[in-house]
Enzyme design. Sequence first.
Site, PDB file in Angstrom:
ATOM      1  N   CYS A  99      40.211 149.340  71.004  1.00 25.55           N
ATOM      2  CA  CYS A  99      41.541 149.362  70.371  1.00 25.55           C
ATOM      3  C   CYS A  99      41.961 148.059  69.703  1.00 25.55           C
ATOM      4  O   CYS A  99      42.268 148.048  68.515  1.00 25.55           O
ATOM      5  CB  CYS A  99      42.586 149.772  71.400  1.00 25.55           C
TER       6      CYS A  99
HETATM    7  P1  NAD Z   1      37.123 158.629  71.705  1.00 26.07           P
HETATM    8  O1  NAD Z   1      36.195 158.194  70.638  1.00 26.07           O
HETATM    9  O2  NAD Z   1      36.821 158.303  73.119  1.00 26.07           O
HETATM   10  O3  NAD Z   1      37.349 160.214  71.635  1.00 26.07           O
HETATM   11  C1  NAD Z   1      37.658 160.904  70.468  1.00 26.07           C
HETATM   12  C2  NAD Z   1      37.154 162.338  70.630  1.00 26.07           C
HETATM   13  O4  NAD Z   1      37.622 163.102  69.525  1.00 26.07           O
HETATM   14  C3  NAD Z   1      35.630 162.446  70.620  1.00 26.07           C
HETATM   15  O5  NAD Z   1      35.192 163.153  71.747  1.00 26.07           O
HETATM   16  C4  NAD Z   1      35.326 163.217  69.313  1.00 26.07           C
HETATM   17  O6  NAD Z   1      34.204 164.065  69.435  1.00 26.07           O
HETATM   18  C5  NAD Z   1      36.603 164.012  69.147  1.00 26.07           C
HETATM   19  N1  NAD Z   1      36.864 164.447  67.765  1.00 26.07           N
HETATM   20  C6  NAD Z   1      36.833 163.702  66.626  1.00 26.07           C
HETATM   21  N2  NAD Z   1      37.191 164.456  65.578  1.00 26.07           N
HETATM   22  C7  NAD Z   1      37.452 165.699  66.054  1.00 26.07           C
HETATM   23  C8  NAD Z   1      37.882 166.911  65.461  1.00 26.07           C
HETATM   24  N3  NAD Z   1      38.127 166.999  64.140  1.00 26.07           N
HETATM   25  N4  NAD Z   1      38.041 167.995  66.254  1.00 26.07           N
HETATM   26  C9  NAD Z   1      37.805 167.920  67.589  1.00 26.07           C
HETATM   27  N5  NAD Z   1      37.405 166.800  68.211  1.00 26.07           N
HETATM   28  C10 NAD Z   1      37.241 165.696  67.449  1.00 26.07           C
HETATM   29  O7  NAD Z   1      38.552 158.051  71.287  1.00 26.07           O
HETATM   30  P2  NAD Z   1      39.675 157.443  72.269  1.00 26.07           P
HETATM   31  O8  NAD Z   1      39.257 156.105  72.736  1.00 26.07           O
HETATM   32  O9  NAD Z   1      40.088 158.479  73.223  1.00 26.07           O
HETATM   33  O10 NAD Z   1      40.848 157.212  71.199  1.00 26.07           O
HETATM   34  C11 NAD Z   1      41.556 158.286  70.630  1.00 26.07           C
HETATM   35  C12 NAD Z   1      42.779 157.732  69.894  1.00 26.07           C
HETATM   36  O11 NAD Z   1      43.682 157.147  70.857  1.00 26.07           O
HETATM   37  C13 NAD Z   1      42.474 156.624  68.890  1.00 26.07           C
HETATM   38  O12 NAD Z   1      43.358 156.724  67.817  1.00 26.07           O
HETATM   39  C14 NAD Z   1      42.744 155.348  69.679  1.00 26.07           C
HETATM   40  O13 NAD Z   1      43.076 154.274  68.835  1.00 26.07           O
HETATM   41  C15 NAD Z   1      43.909 155.764  70.530  1.00 26.07           C
HETATM   42  N6  NAD Z   1      44.029 155.039  71.803  1.00 26.07           N
HETATM   43  C16 NAD Z   1      42.934 154.744  72.539  1.00 26.07           C
HETATM   44  C17 NAD Z   1      43.068 154.074  73.766  1.00 26.07           C
HETATM   45  C18 NAD Z   1      41.857 153.715  74.588  1.00 26.07           C
HETATM   46  O14 NAD Z   1      42.019 152.926  75.528  1.00 26.07           O
HETATM   47  N7  NAD Z   1      40.678 154.240  74.310  1.00 26.07           N
HETATM   48  C19 NAD Z   1      44.344 153.715  74.232  1.00 26.07           C
HETATM   49  C20 NAD Z   1      45.448 154.069  73.471  1.00 26.07           C
HETATM   50  C21 NAD Z   1      45.292 154.723  72.253  1.00 26.07           C
END
Ligand code: NAD
Length: 435
Positions: A269
């Site tokens: 992030c």
């Molecule tokens: P991640 O990469 O772990 O997971 C994203 C998931 O979305 C993946 O499994 C992917 O296959 C799926 N995906 C992508 N496109 C898709 C679609 N069109 N249809 C269905 N599934 C789809 O991501 P994350 O770390 O969980 O982050 C998600 C969001 O939350 C980001 O915007 C990130 O900035 C935000 N965020 C993350 C955190 C963190 O600590 N990881 C904390 C707060 C906010």
Amino acid sequence: MKVSVIGAGYVGLTTGLCLADVGHQVICIDKNEEKIKELNKGNPVIFEEKMQETLKRVLKKGNFKASTQYSDILNTEITFIAVDTPVDENGEMKLTNLENAVRELGTVLKNKKSYHIVVVKSTVIPGTTKDLVIPVLEKYSGQKVPEEFGVCMNPEFLREGKSIEDFINPGRVIIGEVKQDRRAGDKLVELYEDFPSRYVVMRTGLTEAEMIKFANNSFLATRVSFANEIGNICDILGIDGHVVLEGMTLDPRFGKSHLQPGPPYGGSCLPKDIKGLITKANQVGYEPVLLESVEKVNEKQKGRIIAKAEKVLGSLHKKKIAVLGLAFKPGSDDVRFSPGIEVIKGLISNGAEVVTYDPMAMENAKKIVGNLAQFANSIEEALGNADCCIITTEWEHFRNIESEFNLMKEKNVIDVFKIIGPTKSKELNLNYHLI
Ligand code: NAD
């Protein structure tokens, strides 16, 4: 309530599991078929504290299912969107995954007769919900906000490693809403009321909610770079920067979090969100001098770990170096922008031979590092022939490994997170170095 979540990653899966655990019926949609199969078998695929047992529990209760089929959303009342939003090589946030998800969601909603709520949980550049999510949903569903469906922007602040704990105890919940429409936000407030912890709810506009997330991460990154800048000046002046920062954080106005000198900020992030905001600011004609400096200090900090290794070992060519820690933080298997991976890349480009170990993140790291480094099966195996060891993740596990560190007696140990400490390092007879 019947809830759907699009994206079963760190945020989406945590959201789905925690809501299922307090009694909601949840379906998690992801495009990754393998992940969906594993989730339905009880394997969360990612490592997070409490995630495995929570998944097993909600599957047993019959409250949770994973699917690749967007049509399953039809059966639900509220959909969270938690797909990844990385930045591209120009530092611009890539919204392709979000756009694809929203298009498919809109197509499904075309067949839904009753009111539906869409909640954007992904971190998105301010304006995205209003200018992209809503128009695409309206186009593909043929329905209108706020009459036929509602939209909220609900940024997520969980810390990886503690995602379940943080989701259940959020501290504050930010709900961005469409002007003059409280209906969707009211429902979201109601949904979160099932978590017994005390937290503040702030209701605001969509773009303010989006920006709060960026302001939050920018401030955390600023604290890290501030601590490193002070630490680096201390280093040159022969002052213990760790003691200085510790003294400073005793001021009740500051708090301790993200004020430790040594490690650069990493993870999925902070690096991408800071970059995304810098790019956006420049695009709209504002030069974000402070944030650009925060990023610059962070880039230099990565180099300082390699520089420290060179200072203690001389040339790194053919030196055998053990890197302990690949996860970007303890309690997680996420290696995106992790200090450990950055250090390995730096060491290898300087000709060192690297052997590495992490209790949780080896498989993910192998996908990035490949066979450039040797992956050890234990700390002992990693330290066995090493000339130097660099500790790059603050694993609790590494704090209590005295017997293994006997292998490093009179050898160099660079402790990026100060997890051994000068007193214990003396007892262990290590040539001990902090950053
Ligand atoms: P991640 O990469 O772990 O997971 C994203 C998931 O979305 C993946 O499994 C992917 O296959 C799926 N995906 C992508 N496109 C898709 C679609 N069109 N249809 C269905 N599934 C789809 O991501 P994350 O770390 O969980 O982050 C998600 C969001 O939350 C980001 O915007 C990130 O900035 C935000 N965020 C993350 C955190 C963190 O600590 N990881 C904390 C707060 C906010």
